[in-house]
Design an enzyme around this catalytic site. Structure first.
Site, PDB file in Angstrom:
ATOM      1  N   HIS A   1     -25.238  15.300 -22.612  1.00 34.65           N
ATOM      2  CA  HIS A   1     -25.570  16.851 -21.934  1.00 34.65           C
ATOM      3  C   HIS A   1     -26.904  16.387 -20.942  1.00 34.65           C
ATOM      4  O   HIS A   1     -27.463  15.462 -21.110  1.00 34.65           O
ATOM      5  CB  HIS A   1     -26.512  17.482 -23.097  1.00 34.65           C
ATOM      6  CG  HIS A   1     -27.163  18.730 -22.752  1.00 34.65           C
ATOM      7  ND1 HIS A   1     -26.229  19.862 -22.326  1.00 34.65           N
ATOM      8  CD2 HIS A   1     -28.697  19.208 -22.391  1.00 34.65           C
ATOM      9  CE1 HIS A   1     -27.067  20.846 -21.878  1.00 34.65           C
ATOM     10  NE2 HIS A   1     -28.329  20.250 -22.082  1.00 34.65           N
TER      11      HIS A   1
ATOM     12  N   ILE B   1      -0.331  19.331  -0.385  1.00 36.76           N
ATOM     13  CA  ILE B   1      -0.685  18.746   0.705  1.00 36.76           C
ATOM     14  C   ILE B   1      -1.363  20.002   1.709  1.00 36.76           C
ATOM     15  O   ILE B   1      -2.357  19.596   2.401  1.00 36.76           O
ATOM     16  CB  ILE B   1       0.449  18.127   1.474  1.00 36.76           C
ATOM     17  CG1 ILE B   1       0.931  16.819   0.503  1.00 36.76           C
ATOM     18  CG2 ILE B   1       0.124  17.621   2.741  1.00 36.76           C
ATOM     19  CD1 ILE B   1       2.195  15.798   1.155  1.00 36.76           C
TER      20      ILE B   1
ATOM     21  N   CYS C   1       0.830   6.100  -0.221  1.00 35.46           N
ATOM     22  CA  CYS C   1      -0.285   6.422  -0.985  1.00 35.46           C
ATOM     23  C   CYS C   1      -1.526   5.895  -0.131  1.00 35.46           C
ATOM     24  O   CYS C   1      -2.616   6.582   0.205  1.00 35.46           O
ATOM     25  CB  CYS C   1      -0.402   6.035  -2.356  1.00 35.46           C
ATOM     26  SG  CYS C   1      -1.982   5.979  -3.200  1.00 35.46           S
TER      27      CYS C   1
ATOM     28  N   GLY D   1       1.911  26.198   0.626  1.00 35.50           N
ATOM     29  CA  GLY D   1       0.630  26.281  -0.359  1.00 35.50           C
ATOM     30  C   GLY D   1       0.452  25.350  -1.520  1.00 35.50           C
ATOM     31  O   GLY D   1       0.224  26.008  -2.283  1.00 35.50           O
TER      32      GLY D   1
ATOM     33  N   GLY E   1       0.991  -1.054   0.157  1.00 34.85           N
ATOM     34  CA  GLY E   1       0.007   0.029   0.008  1.00 34.85           C
ATOM     35  C   GLY E   1       0.861   1.113   0.027  1.00 34.85           C
ATOM     36  O   GLY E   1       0.586   2.281  -0.552  1.00 34.85           O
ATOM     37  N   GLY E   2       1.819   1.149   0.786  1.00 41.06           N
ATOM     38  CA  GLY E   2       2.936   2.399   1.007  1.00 41.06           C
ATOM     39  C   GLY E   2       2.311   3.614   1.291  1.00 41.06           C
ATOM     40  O   GLY E   2       1.156   3.625   1.936  1.00 41.06           O
TER      41      GLY E   2
HETATM   42  P1  NAD Z   1       4.527  20.793  -2.876  1.00 41.87           P
HETATM   43  O1  NAD Z   1       5.404  20.912  -3.732  1.00 41.87           O
HETATM   44  O2  NAD Z   1       3.303  20.541  -3.569  1.00 41.87           O
HETATM   45  O3  NAD Z   1       4.128  22.259  -2.200  1.00 41.87           O
HETATM   46  C1  NAD Z   1       5.111  22.763  -1.390  1.00 41.87           C
HETATM   47  C2  NAD Z   1       4.912  24.215  -1.256  1.00 41.87           C
HETATM   48  O4  NAD Z   1       5.753  24.665  -0.096  1.00 41.87           O
HETATM   49  C3  NAD Z   1       5.460  24.923  -2.451  1.00 41.87           C
HETATM   50  O5  NAD Z   1       4.213  25.846  -2.720  1.00 41.87           O
HETATM   51  C4  NAD Z   1       6.432  25.716  -2.005  1.00 41.87           C
HETATM   52  O6  NAD Z   1       6.620  26.887  -2.759  1.00 41.87           O
HETATM   53  C5  NAD Z   1       6.134  25.999  -0.560  1.00 41.87           C
HETATM   54  N1  NAD Z   1       7.383  26.114   0.063  1.00 41.87           N
HETATM   55  C6  NAD Z   1       8.602  25.484   0.145  1.00 41.87           C
HETATM   56  N2  NAD Z   1       9.525  25.944   1.464  1.00 41.87           N
HETATM   57  C7  NAD Z   1       8.596  26.823   1.892  1.00 41.87           C
HETATM   58  C8  NAD Z   1       8.818  27.673   3.181  1.00 41.87           C
HETATM   59  N3  NAD Z   1       9.921  27.636   3.705  1.00 41.87           N
HETATM   60  N4  NAD Z   1       7.956  28.279   3.499  1.00 41.87           N
HETATM   61  C9  NAD Z   1       6.799  28.417   2.849  1.00 41.87           C
HETATM   62  N5  NAD Z   1       6.251  27.863   1.755  1.00 41.87           N
HETATM   63  C10 NAD Z   1       7.246  27.098   1.314  1.00 41.87           C
HETATM   64  O7  NAD Z   1       4.639  19.784  -1.744  1.00 41.87           O
HETATM   65  P2  NAD Z   1       3.722  19.195  -0.638  1.00 41.87           P
HETATM   66  O8  NAD Z   1       2.465  19.717  -0.730  1.00 41.87           O
HETATM   67  O9  NAD Z   1       4.533  18.777   0.414  1.00 41.87           O
HETATM   68  O10 NAD Z   1       3.587  17.576  -1.467  1.00 41.87           O
HETATM   69  C11 NAD Z   1       4.384  16.881  -1.941  1.00 41.87           C
HETATM   70  C12 NAD Z   1       4.339  16.149  -2.984  1.00 41.87           C
HETATM   71  O11 NAD Z   1       3.340  15.233  -2.761  1.00 41.87           O
HETATM   72  C13 NAD Z   1       3.642  16.996  -4.395  1.00 41.87           C
HETATM   73  O12 NAD Z   1       4.572  17.605  -5.019  1.00 41.87           O
HETATM   74  C14 NAD Z   1       2.962  15.913  -5.072  1.00 41.87           C
HETATM   75  O13 NAD Z   1       4.030  15.278  -5.842  1.00 41.87           O
HETATM   76  C15 NAD Z   1       2.576  14.895  -3.878  1.00 41.87           C
HETATM   77  N6  NAD Z   1       1.206  15.045  -3.604  1.00 41.87           N
HETATM   78  C16 NAD Z   1       0.173  14.623  -4.538  1.00 41.87           C
HETATM   79  C17 NAD Z   1      -1.006  14.951  -4.152  1.00 41.87           C
HETATM   80  C18 NAD Z   1      -2.066  14.677  -5.280  1.00 41.87           C
HETATM   81  O14 NAD Z   1      -1.666  14.043  -6.540  1.00 41.87           O
HETATM   82  N7  NAD Z   1      -3.256  15.172  -5.224  1.00 41.87           N
HETATM   83  C19 NAD Z   1      -1.463  15.186  -2.907  1.00 41.87           C
HETATM   84  C20 NAD Z   1      -0.506  15.783  -2.064  1.00 41.87           C
HETATM   85  C21 NAD Z   1       0.716  15.188  -2.372  1.00 41.87           C
END
Ligand code: NAD
Length: 474
Positions: free
Chosen positions: A447, A187, A45, A184, A42-43
């Site tokens: 539609h 996650i 995810c 932002g 599962g890991g």
């Molecule tokens: P992310 O790269 O999506 O976002 C990180 C954000 O933090 C960026 O906007 C960045 O500019 C900001 N940031 C970095 N350093 C900072 C600081 N010191 N202060 C304030 N802001 C800062 O990373 P995430 O949200 O941690 O998610 C990690 C990864 O997990 C994603 O890139 C994605 O690959 C994966 N993920 C995917 C999904 C999905 O597919 N729906 C959902 C969750 C996570």
């Protein structure tokens, strides 16, 4: 070329990439050992990522919709959240899916070992099992699918139960009164939305000038507007300089040009500033596998490392760190091991942010086209002109196509709106099949559905949309 399926392979890591690869390998006739620290595959995810977050986001959406229903003349009253029950439901979802994978693994006669693997040599893994015992096993091929972990900022490292990463936030120990979300991105916005819907006052801090920095700005705007109403604050161009534990919470200090309040105390802090690859595998130096300065394992288009017997897939080999990318890489790696002529070279890997509205894109984005100076045409269909969107009272969405102006080929698709994460699949198919704008325009869509907006955007490209009015140029 004859297929080479009489292999004994090891898959290290049981996430979506690892288990999909292990199962396909077993189906092809290989002898497979799958190694993961959890009791079932599962890991991240399934245990502490995509799946539990989507279960909680579903509840968040329900709460938000019940609030919106007031405007339609239906009142449900304030939601009463039973945190333990909600947590239990989320855990039951995880258990059902991971248990199912455990069964699928047994049915395929995959040897599942609960433990952690390190290298004794390129062909030999030393596995430390859950009970502490060790075993060394030899394999003909090894597939690394070790994934990633939350990135940590040294200045925000604080040993306190009030400091959360995505795993801690998904544990849902309680509903804090206030939550600071650092980052932002995917996650931060997904989990920030969950807590906000449950009643937490959420503040998001993003160091760059906009939320979801990788996405086109016009797609992010409707989400930003809705989150502004849901969240206490969205601070852009801002970083958190320090965090300090006090008796009633975590005191955070902010730095940034537009910062009005320099410090504030929060019940909890979620740090979601990206993820780091899990490439620090014990004994990796005994192999020829190469790791780049960012920590990603280097692979070719067959997902083969510099060590011919070792392959790697998923988050540990590079961006985008998405489960569906890992799954497809896993298939390619296994087929390559079997001697098939394959390569991982997709035209589009969809990205979906499961907020409300959802933001989704695939293929070339407008931002990327601008960066590389590529000439494109952009056709946008506003959901305010979609019958289905209006019936849902969600007119803020948009579907846009990025096209080659000469060939009219679809190069990219972007969407924002309720359910955009499901709709993007049509865009991915269009890109992969080299569809032209005319293909989408001529395809009869049902539609009234949101899927029509894809066809409508193609009509906008040709100037033939009857749902939007564009005065003819004189
Ligand atoms: P992310 O790269 O999506 O976002 C990180 C954000 O933090 C960026 O906007 C960045 O500019 C900001 N940031 C970095 N350093 C900072 C600081 N010191 N202060 C304030 N802001 C800062 O990373 P995430 O949200 O941690 O998610 C990690 C990864 O997990 C994603 O890139 C994605 O690959 C994966 N993920 C995917 C999904 C999905 O597919 N729906 C959902 C969750 C996570």
């Amino acid at each position: 070329m004859a297929e080479n399926i009489n292999l004994h392979i090891a898959v290290v890591g049981g996430g979506p990439g690892g288990y999909a690869a292990a199962f396909l390998a077993a189906d092809l006739g290989m002898k497979v050992t799958l190694i993961d620290p959890e009791v079932n595959p599962g890991g991240v995810c399934l245990y502490r990522g995509c799946i539990p977050s989507k279960a909680l986001l579903h509840v968040a959406k329900l709460i938000e919709e019940s609030e919106q229903a007031k405007a339609w003349g239906v009142e449900f009253g304030a939601p009463q959240v039973d945190v333990a029950k909600l947590r239990g439901w989320k855990e039951s979802v995880v258990k059902r899916l991971t248990g199912g994978l455990g069964q699928l693994s047994k049915q395929r006669k995959v040897q599942y070992i609960q433990g952690k693997a390190g290298f004794d040599s390129s062909a030999k893994l030393r596995i430390t099992k859950a009970d502490g015992s060790q075993e060394s096993l030899t394999f003909e091929r090894i597939l690394l699918a070790t994934g990633s972990r939350p990135a940590v900022i040294p200045s925000l490292k604080l040993n306190s139960p009030r400091m959360l990463d995505s795993t801690g936030a998904l544990d849902l120990q309680d509903i804090p009164k206030t939550l600071l979300v650092v980052g932002g991105g995917y996650i931060g916005l997904e989990l920030g939305s969950v807590y906000a819907a449950l009643g937490t006052r959420v503040t998001v801090v993003e160091m760059l000038p906009g939320l979801l920095p990788g996405a086109d700005r016009d797609l992010v705007l409707p989400l930003h507007k809705r989150l502004e109403k849901m969240f206490d604050g969205i601070l852009l161009n801002t970083t958190v300089k320090s965090v300090k534990e006090e008796s009633n919470g975590i005191r955070a200090t902010f730095e940034g040009a537009g910062v009005k309040e320099r410090e504030k105390v929060f019940d909890k802090v979620l740090v979601s500033v990206g993820r780091k690859p899990n490439s620090e595998i014990p004994g990796l130096d005994k192999t020829r596998v190469r790791v780049n300065p960012k920590g990603f394992i280097q692979v070719n288009k067959q997902l083969q490392t510099d060590d011919p017997a070792i392959f790697a897939i998923g988050d540990v080999v590079g961006e985008p760190m998405l489960a569906h990318k890992a799954m497809h890489e896993g298939r390619t790696a296994v087929e390559a091991m079997a001697g098939r002529k394959v390569a991982f070279e997709p035209h589009a890997i969809p990205a979906v942010v499961f907020t409300d509205p959802e933001v989704a894109w695939a293929g070339l984005t407008e931002t990327q086209a601008k960066e590389v100076g590529r000439e494109i045409s952009v056709a946008k269909f506003p959901w305010g002109a979609s019958g289905r969107a209006i019936t849902l009272d969600r007119p803020e969405g948009m579907t846009k196509l990025i096209l080659d102006p000469k060939t009219e080929r679809i190069l990219g698709v972007g969407m924002v709106g309720a359910g955009a994460g499901e709709l993007i699949a049509e865009g991915v198919l269009a890109i992969e099949m080299a569809a032209l704008a005319g293909d989408l325009e001529l395809t009869i869509h049902p539609h009234p559905t949101l899927s029509e907006t894809v066809m409508n955007a193609a009509e906008v490209f040709f100037g033939t949309s009857t749902d939007v009015y564009r005065p003819k140029r004189a």
